[in-house]
Design a protein around this motif. Sequence first.
Motif, PDB file in Angstrom:
ATOM      1  N   MET A 171     -32.241  21.441 -44.623  1.00  0.00           N
ATOM      2  CA  MET A 171     -32.320  21.261 -46.081  1.00  0.00           C
ATOM      3  C   MET A 171     -32.593  19.816 -46.463  1.00  0.00           C
ATOM      4  O   MET A 171     -33.086  19.550 -47.554  1.00  0.00           O
ATOM      5  N   THR A 172     -32.213  18.886 -45.594  1.00  0.00           N
ATOM      6  CA  THR A 172     -32.303  17.473 -45.965  1.00  0.00           C
ATOM      7  C   THR A 172     -33.270  16.696 -45.071  1.00  0.00           C
ATOM      8  O   THR A 172     -34.272  16.165 -45.540  1.00  0.00           O
TER       9      THR A 172
ATOM     10  N   LYS B 292     -36.948  18.196 -44.802  1.00  0.00           N
ATOM     11  CA  LYS B 292     -37.511  18.837 -46.004  1.00  0.00           C
ATOM     12  C   LYS B 292     -38.854  18.210 -46.393  1.00  0.00           C
ATOM     13  O   LYS B 292     -39.118  17.051 -46.041  1.00  0.00           O
ATOM     14  N   ASP B 293     -39.654  18.969 -47.087  1.00  0.00           N
ATOM     15  CA  ASP B 293     -40.930  18.508 -47.635  1.00  0.00           C
ATOM     16  C   ASP B 293     -41.824  17.848 -46.595  1.00  0.00           C
ATOM     17  O   ASP B 293     -42.457  16.814 -46.864  1.00  0.00           O
TER      18      ASP B 293
ATOM     19  N   SER C  29     -30.355  16.109 -53.344  1.00  0.00           N
ATOM     20  CA  SER C  29     -30.906  17.186 -54.171  1.00  0.00           C
ATOM     21  C   SER C  29     -30.210  17.147 -55.528  1.00  0.00           C
ATOM     22  O   SER C  29     -29.172  16.522 -55.670  1.00  0.00           O
TER      23      SER C  29
ATOM     24  N   ASN D 266     -39.507  23.723 -43.021  1.00  0.00           N
ATOM     25  CA  ASN D 266     -38.564  22.692 -42.554  1.00  0.00           C
ATOM     26  C   ASN D 266     -37.992  23.083 -41.193  1.00  0.00           C
ATOM     27  O   ASN D 266     -37.828  22.238 -40.312  1.00  0.00           O
TER      28      ASN D 266
ATOM     29  N   LEU E 200     -37.294  27.149 -46.921  1.00  0.00           N
ATOM     30  CA  LEU E 200     -36.890  26.319 -45.780  1.00  0.00           C
ATOM     31  C   LEU E 200     -37.686  26.588 -44.506  1.00  0.00           C
ATOM     32  O   LEU E 200     -37.560  25.847 -43.530  1.00  0.00           O
TER      33      LEU E 200
END
Length: 307
Positions: free
Chosen positions: A97-98, A101-102, A264, A35, A32
């Motif tokens: 986390m959402t 992310k990425d 996820s 992020n 994380l």
Amino acid sequence: MAEENSPVTSQHSKKHAPALTHFQGHWCLSQLVPNVISFQKHFQALDDDIVLASKPKTGTTWLKSLAFSIMNRNRFTLSDSPLNSSNPHDLVPYFEMTLYKDGQIPDFADVSSPRLFSTHLPYQALAESIKQSNSRIVYIARNPLDVIVSLWHFITSKPERADWTLEECFEQFCRGEEAYGPFWDHVLRYWKESSEKPNKVLFLKYEDMKENAKPHIRKMAEFMGFPFSVEEETAGVIEEIAKFCSLSNLKDLEVNKTGTLAASPRQTKPFFRKGEVGDYVNYLSNSAVERFCKIFDEKLSGSGLTF
Ligand code: A3P
């Protein structure tokens, strides 16, 4: 000693425990870190934003369902609530986390205000604009011994983590080397902020809410800017929300029995277990409890915060 901003990977990471990196004064889940950096760099808080903050397994799912129901009670009846078909985590996304992310930088143009977000990050790792704006934070805390047991069940519900032992989980907490930890720093900082700025941070305890949710739901609604009217109070709207968001009701919904999160591949079922206060006595020995309490009580001493 690690520099504030230079991540250090945990030397104690076990094969089956989530990998942690020491970052900005806390143990961050290694995956994380990018992020969190992106969230801190890009997120612009609005004055009417509400952020739900918590350590994992302290009642986040419950808090999300309550906050969502309070805020949206004039948009949906409880029988039409999106909570009937979506898990609370899909309705109130996490920054770290959402949303970020990425390498994503979310576009909030279509999100109507007031916006509702969540995070497990400690206060010091929040985006500066959250701290500087008039946005408000609702924090939930829980007895760490119940959190340890709850976390261990949650993590080991994943087959690839099934052999993570309760001892390993417990030892991490004693060292303060668990995800988003140390636990004591996390709770103490939000506690301090709520004491100094009660209009900025509302500090709730899982145990108090279990004992009687109603006054806390009322307080949350006032704090969030959605107070219940006399008519709503008389009509029992708070009790209806409490019942709707209860563990027994949410746990029984199909989406929370057999679903997976939209964001996820995580199954929704493990978010709803027993929800009991003091369940740790069934898992931790007296000496383990004593050992942890000695460390924890010392860390909290003088703060006025007790569990
Ligand atoms: P237990 O594992 O002790 O049962 P989080 O939502 O932060 O992940 O925390 C999960 C814990 O909250 C679990 O505790 C879970 O059972 C409990 N929980 C989930 N939904 C709840 C609800 N609606 N009311 C009370 N407790 C709830």
